[in-house]
Design an enzyme around this catalytic site. Structure first.
Site, PDB file in Angstrom:
ATOM      1  N   CYS A 128      13.403   6.003  24.384  1.00  0.00           N
ATOM      2  CA  CYS A 128      14.813   6.229  24.064  1.00  0.00           C
ATOM      3  C   CYS A 128      15.702   5.970  25.287  1.00  0.00           C
ATOM      4  CB  CYS A 128      15.001   7.644  23.505  1.00  0.00           C
ATOM      5  SG  CYS A 128      16.602   7.873  22.715  1.00  0.00           S
ATOM      6  N   HIS A 227      10.817   8.750  19.577  1.00  0.00           N
ATOM      7  CA  HIS A 227      10.211   9.836  20.351  1.00  0.00           C
ATOM      8  C   HIS A 227       8.847  10.232  19.799  1.00  0.00           C
ATOM      9  CE1 HIS A 227      13.873  10.589  22.615  1.00  0.00           C
ATOM     10  NE2 HIS A 227      14.528  10.441  21.480  1.00  0.00           N
ATOM     11  N   GLU A 229       6.788  11.848  21.353  1.00  0.00           N
ATOM     12  CA  GLU A 229       6.485  13.166  21.932  1.00  0.00           C
ATOM     13  C   GLU A 229       7.038  14.309  21.085  1.00  0.00           C
ATOM     14  OE1 GLU A 229       8.798  11.175  22.897  1.00  0.00           O
ATOM     15  OE2 GLU A 229      10.559  12.285  23.575  1.00  0.00           O
TER      16      GLU A 229
END
Lengths: 246, 308
Positions: A128, A227, A229
């Site tokens: 990002c 993302h 994560e």
């Protein structure tokens, strides 16, 4: 699935699902240490994902923190904030030096018989905001809105910030990334950028259904507009660890 | 969905979903380790972005002026919010009164990135907060203790800030509320499972969330600190005490040199464990905002007690 480029990516990974097996006799390569840029943003989430794969990950806030890491993740966050802090703390030059192709002019520790492996360029993954920082060019660079955006400019990409609109347009989707995973990968896009143009050395790893690229690789550099994560799926983290050791 | 590119076909790739819980709570995760600054003009918003703010809070008066001028404090003028949105690329937040669901609807229609259902404005409802799950825009809410934080999360808040006492430039209440929240989490972690229901009753918090906090040792959303941070050392203090980022209201634009102070608070928030860097950031900042002794404020002037 068609693996393009990067032919040898799968080396040492026959055992498949086992995350980052501790290297046994045939593979003398030490486990990589991943630095996660911790100036601002979702760095703790990345560290937890790498820890879940058995890899060592540590926070990087200063140029000195880059010593001893084999790879760097530039996490999601606010790209203008992270960019300004990179410059303020001298990390931009330090990262450029470590990613430069010929081994960096490492300190002349000068004990010739060093058995250390030749220093390789730092592998870097930008998610990002990190994608924005790694790009060479901003699609909205003509815009006068907002503070100047410092860039590392390491990848041959033109990106557009906030490409989907405001927070109300943030979204989740499942993406196909055949080089990365054999299943659709959950992806969270938050005020996300998109890749508008990619140079010939860039390999696109995933696209939105409308065709716009949102994950790409150029040598030891990886970017995702989304993302991983924030999801339970470690496919991209595992892919990055493979890229680091490849 | 018409795929125009030769992506491999897979039926499990479905249409993108917007305004999910993950995207709402996820934006707050992107703000972590950062400073969110109150601004009252587009020019201040640009200064905040230049100083390294991760977001700005658009409002007509900073809390210290609301405190000084009195009267009913309401949602800001939509023209002001739009002008601030157009001035910066970082996220823009705006405040709605507690319980004022229409102010929140208006802010959503304006396309703000986060709504702060805030005790700094005059409450519109003296018993109920907004049902925040009903909105596409994410919300941040203030809390003085763990029970209040979990009630707001139960209503749909995707980010929590400890309240402190806004507009005072005095960090004591911020520290008190932050410690109440983090201490409350630690207490839950020590309890055997059969005691959690009574703990939930005493906290006035949803049982499921209480169990989850006891198991994970953290709130299910990001926790920032607000209400009285005026110096780089204040910011580093609350970060060391467990805040994941800071809101600075009056502390920047009521100080002598907002751009330097803004930069300094950003640096101290990033390097909160490094006293030398906090010291360097603290040099030569000029006057901090004048502070108030919270203990001498009449109870009726306290903002933090608003919230149910």
């Amino acid at each position: 699935m068609s693996v393009t480029g990067v032919g040898q990516r799968v080396v040492g990974r026959d055992a498949g699902d086992d995350p980052v097996a501790v290297p046994t006799s045939p593979s003398p390569r030490p486990a990589p240490v991943v630095g996660v840029l911790a100036l601002q943003g979702a760095f703790a989430e990345h560290i937890a994902m790498f820890a879940g794969l058995g890899a060592e990950a540590r926070e990087v806030r200063t140029p000195e923190d880059l010593e001893g890491v084999d790879a760097l993740v530039i996490p999601g966050g606010e790209s203008t904030t992270i960019g300004k802090l990179l410059v303020r703390f001298g990390l931009d030059e330090a990262i450029r030096a470590r990613t430069a192709d010929p081994a960096p002019a490492a300190e002349p520790a000068a004990d010739g018989a060093s058995s250390e492996p030749a220093a390789r360029p730092l592998a870097v993954w930008g998610t990002c905001a990190g994608l924005i920082l790694l790009a060479r060019d901003l699609g909205d660079s003509g815009s006068t809105v907002g503070a100047p955006q410092p860039l590392l400019g390491l990848m041959d990409l033109r990106v557009r910030r906030n490409a989907f609109g405001t927070q109300l347009d943030s979204f989740e989707a499942n993406l196909l990334a055949p080089d990365v995973a054999d299943h659709p990968v959950p992806a969270v896009f938050i005020r996300a950028p998109v890749i508008e143009d990619a140079g010939p050395e860039v390999e696109v790893l995933a696209r939105l259904p409308d065709g716009r690229p949102v994950a790409a690789r150029q040598g030891r550099l990886l970017v995702t507009a989304f993302h991983p994560e924030l999801t339970p799926d470690p496919s991209f983290h595992r892919y990055f660890l493979d890229l680091v050791t490849a | 969905m018409t795929a125009t590119v030769p992506t491999p076909v897979d039926a499990s790739v479905d249409a993108p979903q917007t305004s999910t819980w993950t995207t709402k709570a996820g934006l707050a995760r992107m703000l972590k380790g950062g400073v969110i600054m109150d601004v009252v003009t587009p020019e201040q918003a640009r200064i905040a972005e230049e100083a390294g703010a991760t977001a700005v809070m658009a409002l007509e008066r900073v809390p210290s002026d609301i405190r000084a001028e009195g009267g009913v404090a309401r949602m800001s003028d939509p023209d002001l919010i739009t002008a601030i949105k157009e001035a910066v690329t970082i996220p823009v937040m705006a405040k709605a009164r507690i319980g004022h669901l229409v102010e929140a609807q208006v802010l959503e229609a304006l396309g703000v990135d986060y709504v702060d259902e805030s005790e700094v404005l005059t409450p519109a409802d003296d018993r109920y907060h907004i049902d925040k799950h009903a909105f596409r825009v994410p919300f941040v809410c203030g809390a003085r203790d763990l029970g209040e934080a979990l009630r707001r999360i139960g209503e749909g808040a995707a980010m929590i800030r400890s309240k402190g006492e806004a507009g005072t430039g005095n960090v004591v209440e911020a520290v008190r509320h932050l410690r109440e929240i983090t201490g409350g989490i630690r207490r839950l972690q020590t309890l055997p499972r059969e005691e959690l229901m009574t703990a939930a009753k005493e906290l006035g918090a949803p049982y499921g969330d209480v169990v989850r906090v006891a198991e994970t040792g953290s709130l299910p959303v990001v926790l920032f600190c607000a209400g009285g941070i005026a110096t780089p050392a204040d910011a580093a203090l609350v970060m060391q005490l467990g805040a994941e980022g800071v809101f600075v209201g009056s502390g920047i634009f009521k100080s002598g040199d907002p751009i330097r102070r803004g930069r300094a608070i950003v640096e101290a928030t990033t390097h909160f464990r490094d006293p030398e860097r906090v010291a360097a950031a603290s040099r030569g900042l000029g006057a901090a905002m004048p502070g108030l002794d919270v203990a001498k404020l009449p109870a009726a002037e306290l903002l933090a007690t608003r919230g149910w």
